[in-house]
Design an enzyme around this catalytic site. Structure first.
Site, mmCIF file in Angstrom:
data_model
loop_
_atom_site.group_PDB
_atom_site.id
_atom_site.type_symbol
_atom_site.label_atom_id
_atom_site.label_comp_id
_atom_site.label_asym_id
_atom_site.label_seq_id
_atom_site.Cartn_x
_atom_site.Cartn_y
_atom_site.Cartn_z
ATOM 1 C CE LYS A 187 47.527 -36.368 -9.482
ATOM 2 N NZ LYS A 187 46.960 -35.176 -10.165
HETATM 3 C C1 LIG Z 1 47.052 -34.938 -11.571
HETATM 4 C C2 LIG Z 1 46.096 -33.987 -12.206
HETATM 5 C C3 LIG Z 1 45.863 -33.967 -13.592
HETATM 6 C C4 LIG Z 1 46.615 -34.876 -14.547
HETATM 7 O O1 LIG Z 1 46.233 -36.209 -14.424
HETATM 8 P P1 LIG Z 1 47.154 -37.380 -15.052
HETATM 9 O O2 LIG Z 1 46.536 -38.644 -14.615
HETATM 10 O O3 LIG Z 1 48.525 -37.162 -14.448
HETATM 11 O O4 LIG Z 1 47.158 -37.197 -16.508
HETATM 12 C C5 LIG Z 1 44.909 -33.103 -14.081
HETATM 13 N N1 LIG Z 1 44.230 -32.263 -13.280
HETATM 14 C C6 LIG Z 1 44.440 -32.233 -11.943
HETATM 15 C C7 LIG Z 1 43.671 -31.269 -11.114
HETATM 16 C C8 LIG Z 1 45.368 -33.091 -11.349
HETATM 17 O O5 LIG Z 1 45.566 -33.058 -10.027
#
Ligand SMILES: *Cc1c(COP(=O)(O)O)cnc(C)c1O
Length: 468
Positions: A114
């Protein structure tokens, strides 16, 4: 570039408008009027670019009419820099063997993918607020990962105060400390005596009531549906596909999926012309997307707690963007589908539409014991420690390995050291803990514990926000 809402395509917006509002006024999601198409010749020219130079080429397409090139380049160079993402490749690719690769997206400040979007968004927000001489209040609710990435991205945004609500005693210790040890005057962590849904309900309440509450600054939501989050995630698909010579061999991506933001960015890259074979949606036992893809049943079910908490979702917000595209931008149709889903908790599509989606996507899911056994297998065979989210994507790539041609890039979305509980279950000792994760365990924390009461939260925000 012009943008429209998935539920009403008659109104056009610019990038700055959609960036600052996040969700469209009709409840829909913002998307470009038309996805930009790049020629193979043009894409091939990206092959030898550094990560920040490639990021600039991609971001320019979506943003350049609202942020002048020179400034945009500065923002991007600051964001995708070795001191922020602690690897000179920014998104390093590691091969497991000749066919399977891990794309490590966890070298940013909070060690989850993120950071790729939220570090960028923090700088863009600062730029737009400065341009308007405005100050803002950022509010969000988190069950863990989004909160820390948002705080890290916005902490240096001088024109904004950021308030993040998390459920008291319900995040992991590491997740909480990643948020609460950022001690700055403009950062406020609020622990709510309640669960994540309570925290989210309060945030929604505040946004709905903002006219009556009369904050003296603009309110901005941090959530997973801002279009800028998708932009920040498109870049690494180009980066790695080109590195693996996608014009001469087939490349598939397997993506640990919750809100469908990360994998949707891969779909946008494909629509822009990047040759990607299949996009594999890996889910955990909260498998609404797998059920849709394989059985045409997008039905809301009870939320289950899993070993991969950042994928624990009931519904996937960004999925609406795919539905809109699959229905040839028919916003009336999408508005009707989403209204029906809101009322009944169920959604399905016409067979030819599903078929079209299945041409691009595959999906399978992993339960907790499959997550553990994949972590063990990868440790034993390749001496690699992977996190429980990444494990779902490894498992899904193995599920399809016999039926799909080409190489598999598995998106490694978090650093394993963030998930000690899963590592202990798998009996894997994590040798390497990144310095800043190790340091926060002993660092001083700052947060306020408040009741699950909207008035109390609103008063807290008013009395703490600059010049309120
Ligand atoms: C947020 C997250 C996901 C999922 O990603 P999306 O974009 O919501 O599908 C997967 N793995 C981790 C470690 C995350 O923080």
């Amino acid at each position: 570039m012009e943008y429209i809402s998935t539920r009403d395509k008659s109104i056009k917006y610019n990038f700055k408008e959609i960036f600052l509002s996040g969700l469209a006024p009709d409840g829909g999601l913002f998307v470009p009027v038309k996805y930009p198409a790049l020629s193979a010749e043009k894409i091939k020219l990206f092959k030898d670019l550094s990560y920040p130079d490639l990021a600039y080429e991609i971001c320019k397409i979506f943003i350049a009419d609202k942020i002048e090139s020179k400034v945009l380049k500065e923002i991007i160079d600051k964001t995708y820099h070795e001191t922020i993402f602690q690897d000179k490749e920014i998104a390093p690719l590691k091969s497991l063997d000749k066919r399977f690769y891990l794309l490590e997206l966890f070298h940013g400040p909070t060690h989850a993918f993120k950071d790729f979007a939220l570090q960028l968004m923090g700088h863009i927000l600062d730029y737009f607020l400065n341009e308007d001489s405005k100050k803002a209040i950022i509010i969000g609710a988190t069950s863990g990962d989004t909160g820390s990435a948002a705080i890290s991205g916005c902490a240096n945004c001088k024109n904004a105060d950021i308030f993040i609500l998390h459920p008291y005693n319900k995040t992991s210790e590491i997740q909480r400390k990643q948020m609460t040890t950022i001690i700055q005057d403009n950062v406020f962590n609020i622990a709510i005596k309640g669960n994540f849904d309570d925290a989210q309900a309060i945030v929604k309440h505040i946004f709905k009531q903002q006219e009556n509450i009369k904050f003296n600054k603009k309110l901005i939501a941090v959530n997973s549906i801002n279009w800028a989050r998708i932009i920040g995630q498109i870049i690494y698909y180009f980066y790695v596909a080109l590195k693996l010579d996608c014009y001469n061999q087939e490349i598939n991506f397997s993506v640990p999926t919750g809100n469908f933001g990360d994998i949707f960015a891969g779909y946008v890259a494909k629509k822009m012309g990047l040759p990607i074979n299949k996009l594999i949606i890996a889910t955990n036992k909260n498998d609404i997307l797998s059920r849709f893809l394989n059985k045409n049943q997008y039905d809301k079910k009870e939320l289950l707690e899993s070993l991969s908490p950042s994928m624990d979702i009931q519904i996937s917000s960004n999925f609406e963007r795919l539905l809109f595209d699959a229905h040839a931008n028919d916003s009336d149709k999408i508005a009707a589908l989403m209204a029906k889903f809101h009322d009944t908790g169920k959604l399905s599509v016409e067979p030819d539409i599903l078929k079209n989606i299945q041409n691009n996507f595959l999906s399978s899911s992993s339960n907790d014991s499959e997550i553990i056994s994949v972590m063990q297998k990868i440790y034993k065979e390749f001496n690699e420690v992977i996190d429980p989210h990444t494990a779902t994507a490894v498992k899904s790539s193995y599920d399809f390995a016999n039926n799909v041609n080409g190489k598999f890039v598995i998106l490694a979305t978090a650093h394993p050291a963030k998930f000690p509980k899963a590592l202990a279950k798998a009996k894997i000792a994590n040798k390497h803990i990144p310095d800043n994760l190790a340091n926060i365990l002993d660092a001083k924390e700052k947060f306020s514990i408040l009741h699950n009461n909207p008035e109390e939260i609103i008063n807290f925000i008013k009395s703490n926000s600059l010049n309120a």
